[in-house]
Design a protein around this motif. Structure first.
Motif, mmCIF file in Angstrom:
data_model
loop_
_atom_site.group_PDB
_atom_site.id
_atom_site.type_symbol
_atom_site.label_atom_id
_atom_site.label_comp_id
_atom_site.label_asym_id
_atom_site.label_seq_id
_atom_site.Cartn_x
_atom_site.Cartn_y
_atom_site.Cartn_z
ATOM 1 N N ASN A 234 -13.322 85.974 36.025
ATOM 2 C CA ASN A 234 -14.646 86.288 35.749
ATOM 3 C C ASN A 234 -15.407 86.003 37.229
ATOM 4 O OD1 ASN A 234 -14.030 87.357 33.354
ATOM 5 N ND2 ASN A 234 -14.211 85.200 32.410
ATOM 6 N N ASN A 235 -14.674 85.137 37.834
ATOM 7 C CA ASN A 235 -15.585 84.675 39.099
ATOM 8 C C ASN A 235 -15.234 85.711 40.211
ATOM 9 O OD1 ASN A 235 -16.622 83.074 41.208
ATOM 10 N ND2 ASN A 235 -15.254 81.535 41.227
ATOM 11 N N ASN A 236 -16.517 86.234 40.593
ATOM 12 C CA ASN A 236 -16.454 87.376 41.792
ATOM 13 C C ASN A 236 -16.564 86.560 43.085
ATOM 14 O OD1 ASN A 236 -16.381 89.309 39.768
ATOM 15 N ND2 ASN A 236 -18.703 89.211 39.754
ATOM 16 N N ASN A 237 -16.849 85.221 43.136
ATOM 17 C CA ASN A 237 -16.930 84.746 44.566
ATOM 18 C C ASN A 237 -15.547 84.207 44.693
ATOM 19 O OD1 ASN A 237 -19.689 85.105 44.913
ATOM 20 N ND2 ASN A 237 -20.052 83.640 43.459
ATOM 21 N N ASN A 238 -14.943 84.618 45.736
ATOM 22 C CA ASN A 238 -13.675 84.089 46.122
ATOM 23 C C ASN A 238 -13.784 82.996 47.111
ATOM 24 O OD1 ASN A 238 -10.884 83.975 47.746
ATOM 25 N ND2 ASN A 238 -10.427 85.188 46.255
ATOM 26 N N ASN A 239 -13.300 81.765 46.897
ATOM 27 C CA ASN A 239 -13.497 80.800 47.729
ATOM 28 C C ASN A 239 -11.880 80.144 48.379
ATOM 29 O OD1 ASN A 239 -12.084 79.784 45.623
ATOM 30 N ND2 ASN A 239 -13.256 77.958 45.396
ATOM 31 N N THR A 240 -11.120 81.198 48.638
ATOM 32 C CA THR A 240 -10.033 80.888 49.248
ATOM 33 C C THR A 240 -10.153 80.718 50.797
ATOM 34 O OG1 THR A 240 -8.809 82.558 47.904
ATOM 35 C CG2 THR A 240 -7.567 81.691 50.134
ATOM 36 N N LYS A 241 -9.712 79.363 51.209
ATOM 37 C CA LYS A 241 -9.832 78.934 52.429
ATOM 38 C C LYS A 241 -8.977 79.620 53.840
ATOM 39 C CE LYS A 241 -11.454 74.236 51.564
ATOM 40 N NZ LYS A 241 -11.098 72.761 51.587
ATOM 41 N N VAL A 242 -9.391 80.290 54.539
ATOM 42 C CA VAL A 242 -8.784 80.715 55.701
ATOM 43 C C VAL A 242 -7.772 79.900 56.365
ATOM 44 C CG1 VAL A 242 -8.856 82.181 57.747
ATOM 45 C CG2 VAL A 242 -10.434 82.636 56.025
ATOM 46 N N ILE A 243 -8.473 78.566 56.557
ATOM 47 C CA ILE A 243 -7.752 77.484 57.336
ATOM 48 C C ILE A 243 -7.899 76.349 56.455
ATOM 49 C CG2 ILE A 243 -8.045 76.018 59.416
ATOM 50 C CD1 ILE A 243 -9.513 78.045 60.974
ATOM 51 N N LEU A 244 -6.527 75.769 56.288
ATOM 52 C CA LEU A 244 -6.355 74.557 55.363
ATOM 53 C C LEU A 244 -6.556 73.225 56.177
ATOM 54 C CD1 LEU A 244 -3.425 75.767 53.187
ATOM 55 C CD2 LEU A 244 -6.051 75.774 52.698
ATOM 56 N N MET A 245 -5.894 73.291 57.385
ATOM 57 C CA MET A 245 -5.997 71.988 58.322
ATOM 58 C C MET A 245 -7.366 71.562 58.387
ATOM 59 S SD MET A 245 -4.489 71.539 62.287
ATOM 60 C CE MET A 245 -2.784 72.067 61.673
ATOM 61 N N THR A 246 -7.400 70.003 58.222
ATOM 62 C CA THR A 246 -8.532 69.348 58.347
ATOM 63 C C THR A 246 -8.759 68.868 59.829
ATOM 64 O OG1 THR A 246 -7.499 67.048 58.133
ATOM 65 C CG2 THR A 246 -8.262 68.320 56.057
ATOM 66 N N PRO A 247 -9.884 68.493 60.416
ATOM 67 C CA PRO A 247 -10.105 67.927 61.848
ATOM 68 C C PRO A 247 -9.168 66.963 62.287
ATOM 69 C CG PRO A 247 -12.243 68.448 60.715
ATOM 70 C CD PRO A 247 -11.256 68.558 59.601
ATOM 71 N N ARG A 248 -8.940 66.115 61.312
ATOM 72 C CA ARG A 248 -8.205 64.968 61.575
ATOM 73 C C ARG A 248 -6.582 65.419 62.006
ATOM 74 N NH1 ARG A 248 -6.762 59.981 57.359
ATOM 75 N NH2 ARG A 248 -5.436 58.638 58.660
ATOM 76 N N ILE A 249 -5.988 66.301 61.092
ATOM 77 C CA ILE A 249 -4.931 66.709 61.253
ATOM 78 C C ILE A 249 -4.667 67.566 62.664
ATOM 79 C CG2 ILE A 249 -2.848 68.162 60.429
ATOM 80 C CD1 ILE A 249 -3.486 67.482 57.907
ATOM 81 N N PHE A 250 -5.914 68.314 62.841
ATOM 82 C CA PHE A 250 -6.053 69.226 64.098
ATOM 83 C C PHE A 250 -5.803 68.417 65.404
ATOM 84 C CE2 PHE A 250 -8.511 71.130 67.439
ATOM 85 C CZ PHE A 250 -7.919 72.463 67.388
ATOM 86 N N MET A 251 -6.622 67.336 65.429
ATOM 87 C CA MET A 251 -6.439 66.546 66.638
ATOM 88 C C MET A 251 -5.188 66.118 66.834
ATOM 89 S SD MET A 251 -9.555 66.918 67.914
ATOM 90 C CE MET A 251 -9.293 65.937 69.186
ATOM 91 N N ALA A 252 -4.617 65.441 65.677
ATOM 92 C CA ALA A 252 -3.018 64.725 65.901
ATOM 93 C C ALA A 252 -2.445 65.744 66.270
ATOM 94 C CB ALA A 252 -2.780 64.118 64.364
ATOM 95 N N THR A 253 -2.293 67.010 65.797
ATOM 96 C CA THR A 253 -1.623 67.809 66.264
ATOM 97 C C THR A 253 -1.573 68.429 67.730
ATOM 98 O OG1 THR A 253 -1.526 69.062 63.917
ATOM 99 C CG2 THR A 253 -0.851 70.337 65.631
ATOM 100 N N ILE A 254 -2.743 68.257 68.036
ATOM 101 C CA ILE A 254 -3.027 68.808 69.595
ATOM 102 C C ILE A 254 -2.230 67.846 70.460
ATOM 103 C CG2 ILE A 254 -4.897 68.580 71.416
ATOM 104 C CD1 ILE A 254 -5.012 71.315 69.910
ATOM 105 N N GLY A 255 -2.530 66.448 70.125
ATOM 106 C CA GLY A 255 -1.803 65.346 70.732
ATOM 107 C C GLY A 255 -0.300 65.512 70.871
ATOM 108 N N ILE A 256 0.437 65.686 69.768
ATOM 109 C CA ILE A 256 1.666 66.135 69.649
ATOM 110 C C ILE A 256 2.073 67.436 70.399
ATOM 111 C CG2 ILE A 256 3.830 66.490 68.215
ATOM 112 C CD1 ILE A 256 2.539 64.794 66.113
#
Length: 359
Positions: free
Chosen positions: A78-100
């Motif tokens: 019944n919910n016409n508004n789809n809130n599925t996220k395209v990106i799940l990664m948080t900024p915190r994980i993103f920065m750690a991933t860049i470092g690795i």
């Protein structure tokens, strides 16, 4: 929200990722060595090829997104508004991933240098020492608890690598300066040490993430991780003027110009399998399992190198292969016994709750 992966599905993902990792681990060094022995000389290019195929990850990511989108629609028709996220990664994980990813870029350069200077059999078994580094850093970083079986496995696999390394001087390529050969040794061990550090760091990110660790998030991690490493190697190629040299190198390639580009493309694809499989195995099991699987597959790479490149298969290599297989069996037998022990101590009340909650 993405549904959590069940225990059974995690085992399936583990098998799939082990297969992907096997293809990357065995095929990667062989195709990289083929590039060098047939006339390739660009180390930064070889480093770049190890991660440049990162856009491949968009295929499973797209499939995952549409699956999550469909699941969310079914949960609330019944919910016409789809809130599925395209990106799940948080900024915190993103920065750690860049470092690795940057750390992985340097690891790739060290490994490419070793592949150029050493035979596959030598560089492969030196790289097997990453298991010892993985165990050490996993103990310090993620507080990994060792069992007698895992200690035995680490010991056997490390000894197998050391046996071959002690005799590897007889494998020095003809015309290779001793200084370059020794430097190849040092670079390969350095890549093994950094790899042993990266595995537990990835596991630590998974544990410290303030969000559910799903396979989609793992794929996003893999994409950002390889992108960062590719940026680093691209800078190295620009400084070294490798892009301008590709066409000249292709014309001088021993297998022909067209096959040069075939080797380049397949190198990128196969090597991406290595990284995708590694991250997947860490997600489905642990960093130590990933390290052990890579180590046990390295002697298999040696056998392939004997048939494909005519490298000598000495008695020491046979002993190393036997020790690696023994160590692999030891670890998984211990893991099997630990799982059985946990199942046996499960209380009847807990089992009843599990059955009641199961749809």
């Amino acid at each position: 929200m993405e549904p959590q992966v069940s225990s059974k599905m995690k085992k399936v993902l583990l098998v799939i990722n082990c297969i992907i990792l096997a293809v990357g681990t065995c095929g990667g060094p062989l195709v990289m060595r083929l590039y060098f022995i047939k006339g390739g000389k660009r180390i930064w290019l070889s480093c770049w090829l190890q991660t440049v195929a990162w856009p491949i990850n968009f295929i499973p990511l797209a499939i995952s997104y549409f699956y999550r989108r469909k699941s969310n629609n079914n949960d609330d028709d019944n919910n016409n508004n789809n809130n599925t996220k395209v990106i799940l990664m948080t900024p915190r994980i993103f920065m750690a991933t860049i470092g690795i990813g940057i750390l992985q870029g340097f690891t790739n350069y060290f490994y490419s240098y070793g592949i150029e200077k050493l035979p596959v059999s030598t560089s492969g078994l030196l790289f097997a020492t990453q298991l010892a580094f993985t165990a050490f850093f996993a103990f310090l970083i993620v507080k990994l608890k060792f069992t007698s079986y895992s200690v035995n496995s680490v010991f056997l696999l490390t000894i197998g690598a050391v046996i071959l390394a002690l005799r590897s001087g007889g494998d020095k390529p003809e015309g290779e300066p001793t200084k370059e050969y020794i430097l190849g040794f040092i670079m390969t061990v350095a890549s093994a040490a950094l790899t042993g550090l990266i595995f537990p760091l990835v596991e630590l990110i998974y544990k410290k993430a303030q969000q559910a660790i799903t396979y989609t998030l793992v794929l996003e991690f893999q994409t950002v991780y390889c992108f960062a490493a590719t940026v680093l190697s691209t800078i190295g190629m620009i400084i070294n003027k490798d892009f301008q040299a590709i066409s000249r190198e292709a014309k001088a390639f021993e297998l022909g110009e067209s096959r040069y580009y075939v080797v380049i493309v397949w190198s990128a694809i196969i090597l991406q399998f290595y990284f995708l499989g590694t991250i997947g195995v860490i997600y489905s099991a642990s960093s130590l399992v990933s390290g052990i699987l890579i180590s046990v597959l390295l002697p298999v790479t040696e056998v392939l190198a004997v048939f494909l490149y005519g490298e000598n298969f000495s008695a020491e290599k046979g002993i190393s292969l036997a020790l690696s297989l023994w160590g692999f069996a030891s670890y998984f037998y211990g893991d099997y016994k630990e799982n059985k022990k946990r199942e046996n101590i499960q209380s009847p009340e807990t089992e009843m709750i599990d059955k009641t909650c199961t749809p």
